[in-house]
Each structure stands twice: as structure tokens, then as C-alpha cells.
Design a protein around this motif. Structure first.
Motif, PDB file in Angstrom:
ATOM      1  N   ALA A  95       0.839  -1.198   0.000  1.00 34.87           N
ATOM      2  CA  ALA A  95       0.000   0.000   0.000  1.00 34.87           C
ATOM      3  C   ALA A  95       0.872   1.245   0.000  1.00 34.87           C
ATOM      4  N   TYR A  96       1.943   1.200   0.802  1.00 33.60           N
ATOM      5  CA  TYR A  96       2.870   2.328   0.893  1.00 33.60           C
ATOM      6  C   TYR A  96       3.478   2.638  -0.471  1.00 33.60           C
ATOM      7  N   HIS A  97       4.001   1.581  -1.119  1.00 29.30           N
ATOM      8  CA  HIS A  97       4.620   1.784  -2.427  1.00 29.30           C
ATOM      9  C   HIS A  97       3.618   2.312  -3.447  1.00 29.30           C
ATOM     10  N   LEU A  99       0.810   4.076  -2.985  1.00 26.27           N
ATOM     11  CA  LEU A  99       0.450   5.473  -2.774  1.00 26.27           C
ATOM     12  C   LEU A  99       1.634   6.382  -3.067  1.00 26.27           C
ATOM     13  N   LEU A 100       2.847   5.890  -2.754  1.00 24.25           N
ATOM     14  CA  LEU A 100       4.049   6.665  -3.029  1.00 24.25           C
ATOM     15  C   LEU A 100       4.169   6.937  -4.519  1.00 24.25           C
TER      16      LEU A 100
ATOM     17  N   VAL B 285      -4.610  -0.811   1.829  1.00 25.42           N
ATOM     18  CA  VAL B 285      -4.449   0.619   2.066  1.00 25.42           C
ATOM     19  C   VAL B 285      -4.997   1.004   3.433  1.00 25.42           C
ATOM     20  N   LEU B 288      -2.588   0.169   6.170  1.00 25.03           N
ATOM     21  CA  LEU B 288      -1.457   1.087   6.324  1.00 25.03           C
ATOM     22  C   LEU B 288      -1.893   2.410   6.931  1.00 25.03           C
ATOM     23  N   THR B 296      -3.122   9.560  -0.141  1.00 22.81           N
ATOM     24  CA  THR B 296      -2.173  10.130  -1.092  1.00 22.81           C
ATOM     25  C   THR B 296      -0.765   9.753  -0.672  1.00 22.81           C
ATOM     26  N   ARG B 297       0.175  10.297  -1.438  1.00 19.66           N
ATOM     27  CA  ARG B 297       1.574  10.082  -1.116  1.00 19.66           C
ATOM     28  C   ARG B 297       1.894  10.602   0.282  1.00 19.66           C
ATOM     29  N   ALA B 300       0.486   8.283   2.909  1.00  8.08           N
ATOM     30  CA  ALA B 300       1.238   7.041   3.033  1.00  8.08           C
ATOM     31  C   ALA B 300       2.539   7.276   3.788  1.00  8.08           C
TER      32      ALA B 300
END
Lengths: 245, 529
Positions: A95-97, A99-100, B285, B288, B296-297, B300
Motif C-alpha cells: 500500500a505504501y509503495h 500510494l508513493l 491501504v 497502512l 495520497t503520497r 502514506a
């Protein structure tokens, strides 16, 4: 991917000495080389993780060092010897990657689940990545590189520490990816894997490309291993040394 | 035949020299560290020698005993908490060599004596020899020399034995994480405790302190340093007894150490599979992100950062240390009569200082952000946001607690304003520093390890940032003092405004710097292997 005149010097050691390499789109490109040949250094410079002392790296037409945002959007990386954000669970890491990379949350969810399922990492597995085995770490790293659907994959030693079953799975995934129009560049020192998978090969030694081209032209009618040992200049045991063994 | 201690000493020196080779800034930092140590040694010597100059026999005994015990305790806790153990001679690295255990222990002990801290300790405690010589004559001086030498040995043995034992006990990651955190709590409580002791010492009469010193003098902590004053006081019979105490303690420590070293050499045995956490059916998601963070970035990054402050032991330890120090010290100051107001900027700055090596905490994992091309400002903003999720509630608690402890609840908003202002200014100072001077923390089994060399020096940089912050918040302090009545009303908004302004400048500066230096930061935080 196109690399022109890449140079990297560490203190006094010249790790990569003016390296040129063209990876045609749609190829499955194997970068071969003995330990310390500069494979990791080259790939790190190609994807913007290590600043070259000279030369340029272009990916799908975008310069990685002058236009990083555009270039980085288009490839996925699996670095070697680099930690992941391992205090996250596999799902969280994906999920982190996602959204990044600026992806939509719903797409991230759907793809992450699919990847976790296909790579047999467990969709509802909440174990932190730090507690994964080495092979599982490689797989989750690969999943992170694939998640945003890049047109180019740069993989540093993707088959190291991976068990044969997972390796077969990764091979299948990569082959399908290339068949679908993607490009893969990966480094390895395992001849069998390269011989089985690649359409193109480059042999790297002492920071420069010694030989490259399609697998057929590089190999000729010999085995890749013979060519490799000859090009790199390895010695063969004659029997007179180490007689005490 | 096993190599003698000299081999280990040479190895240690060679490692130090090689670590400095070709890196100018490291040499500079190393020299600064050595100068600091020399300064400490000289001032320690002066302090210990002072009673001798003044002819104060009573004070000499007190100081040597309690001060010496303090030095030993420092050797016990300092490496664990602040600067880490020098891992360059990690016993595990000798596991495959055919070394006898005695040779290894002797060698490692000798090697740890060949470092800057040991020499500085020796120099500082040598002051007691002077005092003993003046007050008790040549006999006392000779005995005290023996005591000081034994004392340094004891210091080295204590620190190596304890860290080695910890490293062995902490095989599984989970145990390591827990222990780091527990130790942080203990260490953080030491400060307030010491403060309490000091405060009570102010009220206590000297007889009581002397009784305490008497008792401490008979423990291994104070015994080596109290030898000279025993002779000066005419109790020569005490000398052999105390020597025996020290030697026995030393023997026990070395025995314990050698027992744990063997296990440490075998290294981490796997097998302790972490108990699988309960499966989650929530989409990735949602797993996290916290519910209210944007998808969004920025969201995250913030969520990952917040989770890391809790899940990563080093970060959690520093968070807990801050929480304890931040709440207890001001309260102590208030309760014991001194106002805590002047201390609060320090607390706010201390919070920001935790970010001074923020990139070092995650090490090479930062490569993911570099490969994804996260803009510098987003990176820094999200990191600040993730950390502030913990810090802002804490600062609120601190303001409330201090206000109540002082019996003036009306001042709580201004206290909070001061805290916020110093936190914001601290961030402004620290963010560029964290980009410019990131350094790698080692990937070792030992949670207390800091890479050899540089550890102390980097600590100095942090101190510099702390002082810069305090200096930058001084105008607010001054204003609060000059216009006390008005300040009650405008303290909070002015504090927040000041913080926001400083933060904007600092994060902008740091963000732009990061945009230019991403690969360099990554290289700086990647541990060498």
C-alpha cells in the motif's frame, strides 16, 4: 534503457569505467558479471539511486538525472542489499509503495491483494516484513516493483536466496511480463537462469561491458559459461596448485 | 598459540585509523571528540584534585568515593543509552578463529582500554591521586594509584560485560525491541532520579552524605577510589579488604562476561518464529493508513513514519526517553522550587532533536523513496507530521502537568505556546541538519551499537542544534519576561506563529536541499558491510 559513458569512482577504486549499454524495449536483458564487476553500481546509477561521476542514463526517453520525476514513474526497481521498510506488514508495504507512486487507493488495494495471492505471501498475513525469510523478502520486493505496472523492470539479483519453487514462479511472472510488452533488465551470476530466460546478454567485468548482444550472438555454439569464463579471464585449475588439498 | 592482548590493541587502533582514512569530516569530528574528552579529563582531574589543594580531607574522601562511583556507573549506562558500544571488536567476529577464551577476553579488555574514553577516565580520576598524595603522603598516593588503575579496569569490564550480556539475552528481534525500550525507560528515569538526589542533597546535612559515601566506599563502585582517603584517615587495614572487594568484583565480571561472550559468538540462533498476528481482512491501504489520513503520497508517508516511531525499537526508545525526560524534569524543577518556565524551550527543542538523524533510522530502506522520486518537501513535511502525531499530544500533556504542578493553571496556554515555539524552531534547525549530516546506524544484533568512531562526534552536532534552537527561542523568552502581563494572552498565538514561520523556512530549506541530495543521503545512511 540507454546508458552512456557511466563512470563511478569510490575513493580510489574505479567501480564503473565508462559504461555504455542499450537495452531494446521488449527485451529480457541479463547482466552477467563476477562479484565486484560493478553490476549493482551500474544498475543503481541507471535508476537514480547512486549519482554517477559522469555519463547519463535514459529510461524510455527520459533522463534519470535531469528529469527524475518522469523517468522514475516509468520503471520498477528491486535493489539488492537494500532494506525494505521492513517494520510494515507485506500488505502495508505494498500500500505504501502504491500510494508513493501516486496510485489510486482502490487500484492499490486490488493489485496488492492479487500480488500477495499470486506470490503466495498471504493476503491476510500480518507478519512484519522484518520477520520474513530471505526468499519472501525478495518476493515482496518484486511485488513492490511490479505494483504500479511499469514498462521497465530493473532487478538486481532477483533469484538470489529464492527457493526453486518461488524462482520458477518468478520466472513465469517475468516471462509473461515480457511477452506482454514489458522490458526486464536483471543482474545475476547464475548462467543457467540467464541462458533459460534472456533474449539479450551483456557480460560485465571490471566496470566495463566486455561483450553484449542477443543470447545467440554472444553464445555462438558454445555454452554461456565457457564464453563467460573466457571473457572475464578466469583461470582454470591445472592441478599443480593447491597440491596439498 | 593464541595472540596476546597487544595484537588486539593494534587491531583496534588500526580499525580506528582506517575508519578515519580519506574522510576529512570524520577526522575533524574525531579530533573534536578527542578534544572534548581531553577537556573532560582535565576538568575531572582538577575537580578531583581540588580538595587536596584546599586541604579538605573530608571533602576529598567524599568526592573520590562518590565521584568515582559515578564514573563507574557512567561506564555502565552511557554506552548502553547514548553512544552505543564500539562494535569494531564484536566478539562474534572472532567466532571462527581458533582463539582460547582467555586470550579473547584479555584481548578485548585490553582493546577497550586503548580507547579515548578509557584514557580520559584515567586522566580524570588521576586527580584523586594528587589529593591523596597531599593529604595522606606517599603511601596514600601509591595505594590510590593502584585504586585508579583498578578502577579503569573495572569500568571497562563493567561496560563490556553488561553490553555483551544484553546482546546475548536479546536473541529474537522481539526481545531486542522490548529490551531497548525498557532500557530507555530506565535510562530516562535516571535523570529525574539524579535530580531528586541532588535536590535532597541540598537539604541534607553533610553527615548523611558522608554516611552514604561510607557505604558506597565499601561497594565495588566506590572502593577503588576511596583507598587513598582510607590511608589518609589512618585506616590502613581497610585497604587490603577494599582491594579484595574490587578484585573479586572484577573477577566476577570477567567470568560473567566470558560466559556470555561464548554465547554471543555463536550468534543469533533463529527458530523463534514470531507468533503470527491475527489475520486482517481489511484492504491493504486501510491497513497502512489511519482512517483520517488522505489516500495520497503524503498520507502514506505520514502513516509509515508514524508506524515506524512505534514499531522500530530505536525510534520508540528515543520517543519514550523524550516522554519521560519531558514530563519529569520540568515537574521536578517546579516541585523543588525552581520555576520550570526557563526549562520548557529545552523540552521543545529536545523533541525536535529526535529527528536529527531521521534518515539514519531506516537506513537503506530509504531507497524506496528515492526510487519513487518523492519530492523533498513532501518527504520532510510527512516525516514531521508522523512524528508530531506523538509529540504534540505529549507537549500538551507537559504544559498541563507543569501548569498544574506550579499551581497556576492559567499559565498553561502560554507554557504550551513556549513549547510549540521551541519545537517549531527546533524543527527548522534540525530538518536541514538531518539532510546534510545524516549518518548510518549499523545493522547489528546489538540494539545499542553505534558504528565505531563518529558516534560521539555526531552527538556533538546534535548538541550544537540544541543550542542553536535555544538561542533562536531566546527572543520569546525575553518577551515573556519583559511583558509578563500581556504575554499571558498573546503567548500561545505568538508561540504558534513563531513556530510556524520557523518551520516553514526550515522545511523549505531542508526540502530543497533534499531534492538535490537524495542519492547522497541514501549513500550516507547505508551501513557499510
Amino acid at each position: 534503457m540507454s546508458l552512456r559513458g557511466l563512470v563511478k569512482r569510490f575513493d580510489t577504486k574505479l567501480a564503473v569505467a565508462g559504461l555504455d549499454l542499450d537495452v531494446p524495449a521488449g527485451s529480457f536483458y541479463g547482466l552477467l558479471g563476477p562479484n565486484g564487476a560493478g553490476k549493482t553500481t551500474t544498475l543503481s546509477m541507471a535508476v537514480g539511486l547512486l549519482r554517477p561521476d559522469a555519463g547519463q542514463a535514459r529510461i524510455l526517453g527520459y533522463d534519470v538525472w535531469t528529469d527524475p520525476a518522469e523517468a522514475k514513474r516509468r520503471f520498477g526497481v528491486l535493489p539488492d542489499g537494500v532494506r525494505l521498510f521492513d517494520r510494515l506488514s507485506g500488505a502495508e508495504l505494498l500500500a505504501y509503495h502504491g500510494l508513493l507512486r501516486g496510485m489510486d487507493a482502490a487500484v492499490v488495494d486490488q493489485r496488492a491483494r492479487e500480488l500477495l495471492d499470486v506470490l503466495e505471501l498471504g493476503v491476510d498475513n500480518r507478519t512484519l516484513v522484518v520477520d520474513y525469510s530471505a526468499g519472501m523478502k525478495k518476493k515482496i520486493g518484486l511485488a513492490c516493483a511490479l505494483l504500479h505496472g511499469p514498462r521497465l523492470l530493473v532487478l538486481d539479483e532477483p533469484f538470489e536466496a529464492v527457493d526453486p519453487v518461488s524462482a520458477a514462479l518468478i520466472r513465469d511472472i517475468l516471462q509473461r511480463y515480457v511477452a506482454g510488452g514489458g522490458t526486464v533488465v536483471f543482474s545475476s551470476h547464475v548462467m543457467e537462469v540467464v541462458e533459460r530466460l534472456c533474449s539479450h546478454v551483456a557480460i560485465l567485468a571490471a566496470g566495463a561491458i566486455r561483450l553484449n548482444g542477443t543470447l545467440g550472438t554472444v553464445r555462438g555454439d558454445r555454452s554461456l559459461e565457457d564464453v563467460f569464463v573466457q571473457v572475464v579471464g578466469g583461470r582454470t585449475a591445472t592441478g599443480s596448485e593447491l597440491a596439498w588439498l | 598459540m593464541s595472540p596476546g592482548p597487544a595484537t588486539f590493541v593494534r587491531l583496534r587502533i588500526r580499525l580506528t585509523v582506517n575508519g578515519l582514512r580519506g574522510q576529512t569530516w570524520r577526522v575533524v569530528l574525531f579530533v573534536v571528540g578527542v578534544l572534548m574528552a581531553a577537556g573532560l579529563a582535565v576538568s575531572g582531574y582538577t575537580l578531583f584534585a581540588l580538595p587536596g589543594l584546599l586541604g579538605e580531607e573530608r571533602a576529598a574522601g567524599l568526592l573520590a568515593t562518590l565521584g568515582g562511583a559515578g564514573v563507574v556507573l557512567g561506564w555502565l549506562f552511557f554506552p548502553l543509552v547514548f553512544f552505543g558500544v564500539d562494535e569494531s571488536l564484536d566478539p562474534a567476529r572472532f567466532a571462527l578463529l581458533p582463539l582460547r577464551r582467555r586470550a579473547l577476553i584479555g584481548g578485548l579488555l585490553a582493546a577497550s582500554l586503548a580507547g579515548v574514553p578509557a584514557v580520559a577516565t584515567l586522566g580524570a580520576t588521576a586527580g584523586t591521586v594528587y589529593a591523596a598524595a597531599v593529604l595522606g603522603g606517599a603511601g596514600a598516593a601509591v595505594v590510590q594509584v593502584a585504586g585508579v588503575l583498578l578502577g579503569v579496569l573495572l569500568c571497562a569490564a563493567v561496560s563490556r560485560a553488561v553490553t555483551s550480556a544484553f546482546a546475548t539475552a536479546l536473541r529474537s528481534r522481539r526481545a531486542r525491541d522490548t529490551a531497548t525500550v525498557l532500557l530507555a525507560v530506565v535510562a530516562a528515569l535516571l535523570g529525574p532520579l539524579q535530580f531528586l538526589v541532588l535536590a535532597s542533597a541540598q537539604n541534607a546535612d553533610w553527615d548523611r552524605v558522608e554516611r552514604v559515601a561510607g557505604v558506597v566506599g565499601w561497594t565495588p563502585l566506590g572502593a577503588p577510589y576511596s583507598l587513598g582517603s582510607e590511608v589518609a584517615a589512618g585506616r590502613v587495614w581497610a585497604v587490603p579488604v577494599k582491594l579484595l572487594i574490587v578484585v573479586v568484583a572484577l573477577g566476577l565480571l570477567v567470568w560473567w562476561w566470558s560466559a556470555t561472550v561464548e554465547r554471543a559468538m555463536v550468534g543469533t540462533a533463529g527458530g523463534t518464529r514470531a507468533s503470527a498476528a491475527a489475520p486482517s481482512v481489511r484492504p491493504p491501504v486501510d491497513q497502512l493508513l489511519l482512517a483520517w489520513l488522505p489516500r495520497t503520497r503524503f498520507g502514506a508517508l505520514t502513516a509509515r513514519e508514524a508506524r515506524y516511531w512505534w514499531r522500530e525499537s530505536r525510534r520508540r526508545a528515543s520517543l519514550i526517553t523524550f516522554a519521560v525526560v519531558g514530563v519529569f524534569l520540568p515537574v521536578m524543577l517546579t516541585v523543588t522550587g525552581g520555576g520550570a518556565g526557563g526549562f520548557l524551550p529545552f523540552v521543545g527543542a529536545l523533541a525536535a532533536i529526535s529527528l536529527a538523524n531521521q534518515f539514519g533510522y531506516e537506513g537503506s530502506a530509504y531507497a524506496a523513496n528515492v526510487a519513487a522520486g518523492v519530492p523533498g518537501r513532501v518527504e520532510l513535511w510527512s516525516r514531521t507530521a508522523g512524528f508530531s502525531l506523538f509529540v504534540l499530544p505529549l507537549l500538551t500533556v507537559i504544559a498541563v502537568v507543569v501548569g498544574l504542578a506550579a499551581g497556576r493553571p492559567a499559565t498553561i496556554p502560554t507554557l504550551f505556546g513556549t513549547l510549540i515555539a521551541s519545537y517549531g524552531v527546533g524543527l527548522a534547525v534540525v530538518l536541514p541538519v538531518s539532510v546534510r549530516a545524516a549518518f548510518a546506524l549499523p545493522d547489528t544484533q546489538n540494539p545499542f551499537a553505534v558504528s565505531s568512531g563518529g558516534g560521539l562526534a555526531k552527538g556533538l552536532l546534535t548538541f550544537a542544534a540544541l543550542f542553536a534552537t535555544l538561542a533562536a527561542t531566546a527572543p520569546l523568552q525575553l518577551a515573556a519576561y519583559l511583558v509578563e502581563d500581556v504575554w499571558r494572552w498573546i503567548g500561545l498565538p505568538v508561540g504558534i506563529g513563531y513556530a510556524a514561520l520557523a518551520y516553514l523556512i526550515g522545511s523549505r530549506l531542508g526540502g530543497d536541499l533534499l531534492d538535490r541530495r537524495m542519492p547522497e543521503v541514501l549513500a550516507a545512511v547505508t551501513p557499510n558491510r
